[in-house]
Design a protein around this motif. Structure first.
Motif, PDB file in Angstrom:
ATOM      1  N   UNK A   3       0.805  -1.308   0.046  1.00  0.00           N
ATOM      2  CA  UNK A   3      -0.066  -0.204  -0.091  1.00  0.00           C
ATOM      3  C   UNK A   3       0.996   1.193   0.109  1.00  0.00           C
ATOM      4  N   UNK A   4       0.242   2.288  -0.395  1.00  0.00           N
ATOM      5  CA  UNK A   4       1.183   3.550  -0.530  1.00  0.00           C
ATOM      6  C   UNK A   4       0.128   4.769   0.116  1.00  0.00           C
ATOM      7  N   UNK A   5       0.519   5.657   0.870  1.00  0.00           N
ATOM      8  CA  UNK A   5      -0.195   6.727   1.670  1.00  0.00           C
ATOM      9  C   UNK A   5       0.187   8.065   0.947  1.00  0.00           C
ATOM     10  N   UNK A   6      -0.744   8.977   0.436  1.00  0.00           N
ATOM     11  CA  UNK A   6      -0.711  10.042  -0.276  1.00  0.00           C
ATOM     12  C   UNK A   6      -1.216  11.333   0.706  1.00  0.00           C
ATOM     13  N   UNK A   7      -0.423  12.262   0.671  1.00  0.00           N
ATOM     14  CA  UNK A   7      -1.029  13.517   1.317  1.00  0.00           C
ATOM     15  C   UNK A   7      -0.709  13.633   2.853  1.00  0.00           C
ATOM     16  N   UNK A  94      -4.985   6.244   0.966  1.00  0.00           N
ATOM     17  CA  UNK A  94      -4.202   5.234   0.971  1.00  0.00           C
ATOM     18  C   UNK A  94      -4.636   4.310  -0.292  1.00  0.00           C
ATOM     19  N   UNK A  95      -3.703   4.118  -1.248  1.00  0.00           N
ATOM     20  CA  UNK A  95      -3.930   3.139  -2.282  1.00  0.00           C
ATOM     21  C   UNK A  95      -3.192   1.861  -1.970  1.00  0.00           C
ATOM     22  N   UNK A  96      -3.993   0.861  -2.563  1.00  0.00           N
ATOM     23  CA  UNK A  96      -3.567  -0.472  -2.370  1.00  0.00           C
ATOM     24  C   UNK A  96      -4.038  -1.208  -3.882  1.00  0.00           C
TER      25      UNK A  96
END
Length: 634
Positions: A3-7, A94-96
């Motif tokens: 996963x990747x967190x943005x902002x 959160x992107x997954x």
């Protein structure tokens, strides 16, 4: 899961009712964006600073409606647009693997490129896909599962191709190098069942099976699954048996499970029919890549789904090539509701025909190379073993379908005759099938019983089968006498009484054909050459009992030879020799009655006067007789 967190800002999106979403800030919103039934009350500045498309839409709209936009055609719907909007506001998102593809397609729709703002959403998602998603086994599969609702955007962005290449590359890797998590049937793993070896209480490292990946791919939809398997096959590094196992697992998950209930309930089976056609297209052509049982289950599914003739033809050819590996239960394919019989016998006949055509004798072949000769001999040995296995298989199948009261005699006989006479070393299985058919069809005429029993060669029955046959009231009388005759010869030879065997052989010697083609005695001549005492007609039950008693006497400890040499009973030698002579001549008298009775008017209606009982010759019993000869014996 990666996963990747943005902002970095807190999430200020709130929901009012079910169709309104807004940002809870002190600044009043100045734009309304409609995505389907959902309305977003937002601010122009953060959105227009990162989206070229929204800039054009706002600029092209008139002054009265420039604060309302409709982008219902955005891929991914309201949830994907919300991710893009939060990114524009700098809020945490959160992107997954489950939402990254929808967000990527929505960002492409909104044109959130690097030319508008450095570090824009498209760039960040592409980095996440390349560095994390495409490197992870299960994440790539999850992304592929989400592509169906995002076509053609996902196709144009090449995301599907990247996922397929990633999955195929991981499936082709050496199993010893697999370090990621995967789904597998744990019952197949020795370490999970306590069967693996231990040393000093330390469990050995788990051995990854070659087909570790097949169950994970079953989660994919048919179109994507087809492309993955084709990519794996194109690289030509995966054994065909592993490809076959993958197709088997997918078929049980997507096709065979609860198929009969689905068809009986009238559910549309178009999708399952397409799955069947796809599996047949992907089947590897290598021998032994898929089991015969699996192919027969596919054939059963093709019948239930009423698939096209091409599907039936493909499966019949594949099954016919390895019919010797099938089981009787796999052959019991039910007939459609339009038929009267319980099982689809015509389909099995077509399969056996395919097997026979593949294993037919092509003549003798001569080779000068010794290695080629050995190869031909080995092939002949395998072919003989296959024929023997198919003969046993068909006999077992005949015994099962004989229980169907609507099964025509012609189909039973047709299927039984397709087996090569040389392939049936023993006729116990065929006798069991015939007995079952006689039991379930008591209304058969004499001629039909004669035709049915003509399939069986009494010389090839075991001792247990003979014991059952002589007590079987369903068999015609002449078949019982024939069984007793051959069993008596067998018992005489086993006990070393060559004289008794010769006496029994002479009982039918006059019935055997001459060397010049003429018969020693047809049914007519047999009646004219025998004595008046021997011409009383068909043997009676007492005659049959005499043969049975004679057989039992041979098998018991007190044979004629031993009784003739014993002095305990104080019998005269004349009485003993008389008893011995009477016992050895009894079969001759009974067998004379049997064939002399052919001239009887009651027998003419169900007997063929041109038949030749030549197969009763004990010398001919050493070699395989033709089917016509075995019929004429009865």
């Amino acid at each position: 899961m990666k996963h990747m967190k943005l902002g970095s800002k807190p999430d200020l999106f709130q929901t009012e009712g079910g169709n309104i979403r807004f940002v809870a800030t002190e600044l009043a919103t100045d734009i309304v964006i409609s995505v389907g039934d959902v309305k977003f009350y937002l601010h122009k500045f953060p959105l227009l600073s990162k989206s070229s498309r929204l800039q054009r839409l706002v600029a092209s709209s008139n002054e009265e409606s420039n604060n309302e936009l409709d982008i219902s055609d955005i891929p991914g719907g309201p949830s994907a647009f919300e991710i893009c909007a939060k990114f524009c506001y700098g809020m945490i998102v959160t992107l997954n693997a489950y939402n990254v593809l929808a967000a990527r397609c929505a960002a492409e729709y909104l044109e959130m490129f690097e030319t508008i703002d450095k570090g824009n959403l498209i760039y960040k998602i592409d980095v996440f896909l390349t560095s994390s998603i495409f490197r992870a086994w299960k994440d790539s599969i999850i992304v592929l599962q989400s592509t169906k609702s995002l076509v053609p955007w996902s196709e144009n962005l090449k995301v599907i191709n990247h996922c397929i290449d990633s999955i195929a590359s991981k499936a082709l890797i050496d199993p010893s190098e697999v370090e990621w998590s995967y789904t597998y049937n744990r019952k197949k793993l020795p370490s999970e069942n306590g069967h693996d070896s231990h040393w000093n209480g330390v469990r050995k490292q788990l051995i990854v099976p070659k087909d570790w990946w097949v169950e994970d791919l079953c989660d994919l939809e048919m179109d994507v699954y087809k492309r993955v398997i084709m990519t794996i096959k194109a690289k030509e590094r995966t054994p065909a048996i592993v490809i076959g196992e993958a197709l088997r697992a997918y078929a049980y998950r997507r096709l065979l499970g609860s198929l009969e209930d689905t068809v009986s309930n009238g559910v549309d089976c178009t999708k399952r029919r397409a799955v069947l056609e796809t599996i047949l297209f992907l089947l590897p052509t290598e021998k032994g890549s898929v089991s015969c049982g699996f192919l027969l289950k596919l054939l059963r599914a093709a019948c239930l789904l009423e698939a096209g003739e091409s599907c039936h033809d493909i499966l019949i050819k594949r099954i016919g090539a390895q019919l010797h590996c099938a089981s009787v239960s796999d052959l019991l394919i039910p007939r459609n509701t339009s038929g009267t019989t319980l099982y689809n016998v015509d389909l099995i006949i077509a399969i056996v025909e395919e097997f026979v055509s593949r294993h037919s004798d092509t003549g003798n072949m001569n080779f000068e190379d010794d290695e080629e000769i050995v190869e031909v001999e080995n092939h002949a040995s395998v072919s003989s073993t296959s024929k023997l296995a198919v003969a046993n298989l068909i006999d077992g199948y005949l015994a099962e379908i004989a229980k169907d009261t609507n099964l025509p005699l012609s189909k039973f006989i047709t299927l039984a005759e397709m087996v090569s006479p040389a392939a049936r070393k023993m006729h116990d299985g065929l006798y069991r099938a015939i007995d079952m058919y006689l039991k379930e069809h008591p209304s058969l005429s004499k001629s039909e019983k004669k035709q049915l029993c003509g399939l069986m060669d009494c010389k090839k029955l075991s001792q247990d089968a003979c014991m059952h046959a002589v007590q079987n009231e369903r068999l015609p009388l002449r078949v019982v006498v024939q069984v007793l005759f051959f069993e008596q010869i067998r018992a005489s030879v086993a006990s070393g009484r060559a004289d008794a065997a010769m006496e029994l052989t002479s009982a039918v010697h006059s019935l055997l054909p001459r060397e010049n083609g003429n018969s020693y005695g047809s049914s007519r001549s047999a009646a004219t050459t025998t004595t008046e005492e021997d011409c009383t007609g068909v043997p009676t039950s007492s005659d049959v009992n005499s043969l049975r008693s004679l057989r039992l006497a041979n098998n018991s400890g007190g044979s004629e030879r031993s009784s003739g040499s014993s002095d305990v009973n104080n019998k005269s030698s004349d009485d003993k020799s008389s008893s011995k002579s009477k016992g050895s001549l009894m079969p001759k008298k009974i067998l004379s009655k049997l064939w002399s009775g052919k001239t009887n008017a009651s027998e003419n209606s169900s007997s063929d006067t041109s038949e030749r009982p030549g197969s009763l010759n004990p010398e001919e019993g050493k070699s395989t007789t033709s089917r016509n000869t075995r019929r004429s014996v009865t």
